[in-house]
Design an enzyme around this catalytic site. Structure first.
Site, PDB file in Angstrom:
ATOM      1  N   ARG A   1     -16.864   4.095  -1.858  1.00 22.81           N
ATOM      2  CA  ARG A   1     -15.930   5.015  -2.521  1.00 22.81           C
ATOM      3  C   ARG A   1     -16.587   5.645  -3.739  1.00 22.81           C
ATOM      4  NH1 ARG A   1     -10.181   2.626  -4.332  1.00 22.81           N
ATOM      5  NH2 ARG A   1     -11.560   1.034  -5.218  1.00 22.81           N
TER       6      ARG A   1
ATOM      7  N   GLU B   1       0.605  -9.275  -4.293  1.00 16.03           N
ATOM      8  CA  GLU B   1       0.484  -8.016  -5.035  1.00 16.03           C
ATOM      9  C   GLU B   1       1.704  -7.163  -4.705  1.00 16.03           C
ATOM     10  OE1 GLU B   1      -3.583  -6.400  -5.248  1.00 16.03           O
ATOM     11  OE2 GLU B   1      -2.759  -4.467  -4.655  1.00 16.03           O
TER      12      GLU B   1
HETATM   13  C1  3EB Z   1      -6.575  -4.922  -9.273  1.00 16.66           C
HETATM   14  O1  3EB Z   1      -5.735  -4.747 -10.156  1.00 16.66           O
HETATM   15  C2  3EB Z   1      -6.058  -5.354  -7.938  1.00 16.66           C
HETATM   16  O2  3EB Z   1      -9.506  -0.810  -4.961  1.00 16.66           O
HETATM   17  O3  3EB Z   1      -8.082   0.817  -4.656  1.00 16.66           O
HETATM   18  C3  3EB Z   1      -5.287  -2.678  -6.867  1.00 16.66           C
HETATM   19  C4  3EB Z   1      -5.085  -1.329  -6.577  1.00 16.66           C
HETATM   20  C5  3EB Z   1      -6.487  -3.253  -6.535  1.00 16.66           C
HETATM   21  C6  3EB Z   1      -6.085  -0.574  -5.970  1.00 16.66           C
HETATM   22  C7  3EB Z   1      -8.363  -0.335  -5.039  1.00 16.66           C
HETATM   23  C8  3EB Z   1      -7.488  -2.499  -5.932  1.00 16.66           C
HETATM   24  C9  3EB Z   1      -7.296  -1.163  -5.650  1.00 16.66           C
HETATM   25  O4  3EB Z   1      -7.795  -4.777  -9.466  1.00 16.66           O
HETATM   26  C10 3EB Z   1      -6.736  -4.704  -6.800  1.00 16.66           C
END
Ligand code: 3EB
Length: 335
Positions: free
Chosen positions: A148, A323
């Site tokens: 990404r 989550e």
């Molecule tokens: C975090 O807070 C949890 O890689 O797009 C949350 C939202 C998380 C998006 C992403 C990863 C992503 O880091 C993980």
């Protein structure tokens, strides 16, 4: 539900075909527990996460039409007056390793957005097969972040708006990497969480390239505002809290959600997002045996009228068990 909302998102018991038939305002229908490779209409988005609660429901997005749907390279889209939904499913057996597949998905997404009237992604959902497989920097989530970051130019000196995002793991035997998004003509208002380090500033120990997303974006359209909340976990600063304690992880995630909504209120001044019947929540759960405890905890800690769905999904850090993400409406308040 207020008709003023630009995006009307709901969970519905109808079949996918019933949702799609004769509907002039349907931007997307998400079907859970099914491979994204099975999409049979540009507006049909199967998601490989199994629903843990019942009855089975679809998620439906409605927006003002006319809606034009089609295919662009390997992306399928549905474009309304103010909003576009797009989705990509790459068969990893054909596209190769996670890093190059993620880069390819984001290259396609960005080329599509460049020629679209709705150039700004507001939120991107990433559903990644076997997200925790591989160790250290070889972990598939870290490889996904690497790909990404190779596709998305993000100069920390000149920070362009970042979309909100969710990154969740689908079963290891799911063949497709899935990326879907909601986009508009103008960027959203980025919201960061004062309780958390911005994800793009995470220290090196979490991977060679940081995840690129904002904690939430506020979409302002038609005189109303909606809050697109990123996947929110039990993270304070950049560290996981309440390891092995799933109920406490959920409560901490909810405190993070409220902190984000308060921060949004501070930015908007005259509006506050609320967990109510105009929004929806999604709860991702790593171990199905935790479902009952999570459900009870969420019921005790959120207003009863906000629709919610529980999905079995892996979280991007091995020590996280749950989550939450969601879409909620903002209401005018006296500031
Ligand atoms: C975090 O807070 C949890 O890689 O797009 C949350 C939202 C998380 C998006 C992403 C990863 C992503 O880091 C993980």
């Amino acid at each position: 539900m207020s008709d003023r909302l630009a995006l009307r998102a709901s969970y519905e018991e109808q079949s996918v075909d019933d949702c799609l038939q004769g509907a002039e305002d349907v931007l997307a229908v998400f079907e859970f527990g099914r491979s994204p490779l099975d999409s049979r209409d540009p507006r049909h988005v199967p998601v490989a996460l199994a629903q843990l609660d019942s009855p089975p429901r679809c998620e439906v997005w409605r927006s003002d039409g006319p809606i034009k749907a089609g295919t662009w390279d390997r992306l399928r889209f549905s474009q309304g007056v103010g909003l576009t939904m797009g989705h990509i499913a790459l068969d990893l057996r054909e596209t190769g390793d996670m890093r190059s597949s993620s880069r390819l998905a984001y290259d396609i997404l960005q080329s599509y957005l460049q020629q679209s009237p709705h150039q700004w992604p507001l939120k991107i959902w990433n559903y990644i097969p076997g997200i925790n497989q591989g160790s250290g920097d070889e972990e598939l989530y870290r490889q996904f972040c690497l790909g990404r970051a190779e596709a998305v130019l993000f100069d920390t000196a000149d920070r362009p708006p970042l979309p909100a995002a969710t990154g969740i793991g689908t079963p290891p035997d799911e063949p497709a990497l899935q990326v879907y998004f909601l986009a508009a003509a103008l960027p959203g208002l980025d919201v960061e969480n004062p309780r958390q380090v911005s994800a793009w500033r995470y220290p090196r120990r979490y991977g060679p390239k940081s995840p690129l997303f904002s904690r939430a974006t506020i979409m302002r359209m038609n005189g109303g505002s909606q809050f697109l909340i990123s996947g929110t976990a039990s993270i304070l600063g950049h560290q996981t809290h309440h390891e092995n304690q799933v109920a406490n992880q959920l409560s901490e995630s909810l405190r993070n959600v409220h902190s984000l909504l308060d921060e949004g209120h501070r930015l908007m001044g005259d509006s506050h997002a609320r967990l109510d019947a105009d929004g929806l929540l999604k709860v991702y759960i790593r171990r199905p045996e935790d479902f009952e405890l999570i459900r009870r905890t969420l019921e005790a800690e959120t207003p009863p009228d906000i629709p919610r769905m529980y999905l079995k999904g892996d979280i991007c850090r091995e020590n996280l068990l749950t989550e939450i993400d969601g879409i909620v409406a903002c209401h005018r308040v006296v500031s």
